[in-house]
Design a protein around this motif. Structure first.
Motif, PDB file in Angstrom:
ATOM      1  N   UNK A   8     -15.207  -3.137   0.543  1.00  0.00           N
ATOM      2  CA  UNK A   8     -14.632  -1.846   0.122  1.00  0.00           C
ATOM      3  C   UNK A   8     -13.302  -1.596   0.838  1.00  0.00           C
ATOM      4  N   UNK A   9     -12.414  -0.940   0.143  1.00  0.00           N
ATOM      5  CA  UNK A   9     -11.110  -0.624   0.743  1.00  0.00           C
ATOM      6  C   UNK A   9     -10.369   0.379  -0.124  1.00  0.00           C
ATOM      7  N   UNK A  10      -9.250   0.853   0.403  1.00  0.00           N
ATOM      8  CA  UNK A  10      -8.388   1.769  -0.348  1.00  0.00           C
ATOM      9  C   UNK A  10      -6.971   1.218  -0.315  1.00  0.00           C
ATOM     10  N   UNK A  11      -6.856  -0.047  -0.687  1.00  0.00           N
ATOM     11  CA  UNK A  11      -5.547  -0.684  -0.773  1.00  0.00           C
ATOM     12  C   UNK A  11      -5.106  -0.734  -2.226  1.00  0.00           C
ATOM     13  N   UNK A  12      -3.878  -0.327  -2.491  1.00  0.00           N
ATOM     14  CA  UNK A  12      -3.387  -0.220  -3.873  1.00  0.00           C
ATOM     15  C   UNK A  12      -2.016  -0.879  -3.991  1.00  0.00           C
ATOM     16  N   UNK A  13      -1.982  -2.025  -4.641  1.00  0.00           N
ATOM     17  CA  UNK A  13      -0.759  -2.818  -4.730  1.00  0.00           C
ATOM     18  C   UNK A  13       0.368  -2.036  -5.385  1.00  0.00           C
ATOM     19  N   UNK A  14       1.500  -2.020  -4.724  1.00  0.00           N
ATOM     20  CA  UNK A  14       2.702  -1.402  -5.274  1.00  0.00           C
ATOM     21  C   UNK A  14       2.836   0.087  -4.996  1.00  0.00           C
ATOM     22  N   UNK A  15       1.829   0.664  -4.384  1.00  0.00           N
ATOM     23  CA  UNK A  15       1.850   2.124  -4.237  1.00  0.00           C
ATOM     24  C   UNK A  15       2.656   2.584  -3.040  1.00  0.00           C
TER      25      UNK A  15
END
Ligand SMILES: *[C@@H]1O[C@H](CO)[C@@H](O)[C@H](O)[C@H]1NC(C)=O
Length: 235
Positions: free
Chosen positions: A86-93
């Protein structure tokens, strides 16, 4: 005879009820760690390497990673096969967008006790000013503390990029004083220096860490996380 068998039946019934409840309580009591960021959090392997550190320290059973994402896009293969993805990584954000539009809801959906974050690279690439990025950092800390007044926070110095690196250096130069200014006993902020000693040869594509870069990030973030986890568990 009859009396004792009633007692043991009651004991068994009690255990049958208590078992699942206790398991549920243990799950709920697991310390919740949110890896927050952009693609440097999403499509990289340092999360899995930090999980190995938790496992090697005997702490993995008492913690969980949290976030709306549950993925291993790089097909990382750490020592701990069942690591929490689980994670809260968002490419390009951008940090600015996450602060303004997303973080509050993410922390509502998956509450956290510890947030570790690296953000700002995409803001720099899109020409956002250092001041605006630092204002987003401040807003994020406010949101974290509104969600959990005892939030323990790890902020990373951002890894270098092979272009626009001046903007990244400018954020990193501001982070120490910024963190000291917002630090508190109840909700501490510590800095993971993921910049010093990280060279562009530790990048696989000019932006994202290669294996050696992942190892650097994990080596800077992991010890701080372990220290927070031990404090939180009273160990
Ligand atoms: C914040 O305070 C803690 C002690 O509560 C300290 O360990 C930490 O280094 C401080 N962070 C910064 C950025 O000064």
């Amino acid at each position: 005879m009859h009396f004792s068998s009633i007692l043991s039946a009651a004991g068994l019934a009690g255990m049958a009820v208590a078992g699942p409840v206790q398991v549920a309580e243990r799950q709920a009591q697991k310390l919740r760690i949110m890896p927050l960021g952009d693609s440097i959090t999403e499509i990289t392997c340092w999360r899995s390497m930090v999980w190995d550190q938790l496992a090697e320290a005997g702490l993995a059973g008492q913690v969980q990673y949290v976030g709306s994402q549950n993925s291993n896009p790089q097909n990382c293969k750490p020592n701990t096969a069942n690591w929490d993805q689980h994670h809260e990584g968002h490419s390009g954000w951008l940090a600015i967008d996450i602060a303004n539009n997303y973080l509050a809801n993410w922390l509502k959906s998956t509450p956290a006790d510890i947030v570790m974050f690296m953000l700002g690279t995409n803001d720099v690439f899109r020409g956002r000013t250092t001041n605006d990025i630092m204002a987003a950092y401040t807003k994020m800390v406010g949101i974290m503390r509104a969600a959990n007044p005892k939030m323990k926070i790890i902020v990373d110095l951002v890894i270098p990029a092979s272009f626009n690196n001046n903007g990244i250096q400018a954020i990193n130069a501001r982070i120490p004083e910024w963190a000291r200014g917002l630090n508190s006993t109840e909700s501490p902020i510590v800095i993971a220096d993921c910049y010093t000693g990280f060279s562009t040869s530790d990048l696989r594509d000019g932006v994202h860490p290669s294996l050696s870069g992942d190892r650097i990030i994990a080596s800077r973030v992991g010890p701080l996380l372990l220290s927070y986890v031990r404090q939180s568990l009273g160990q």
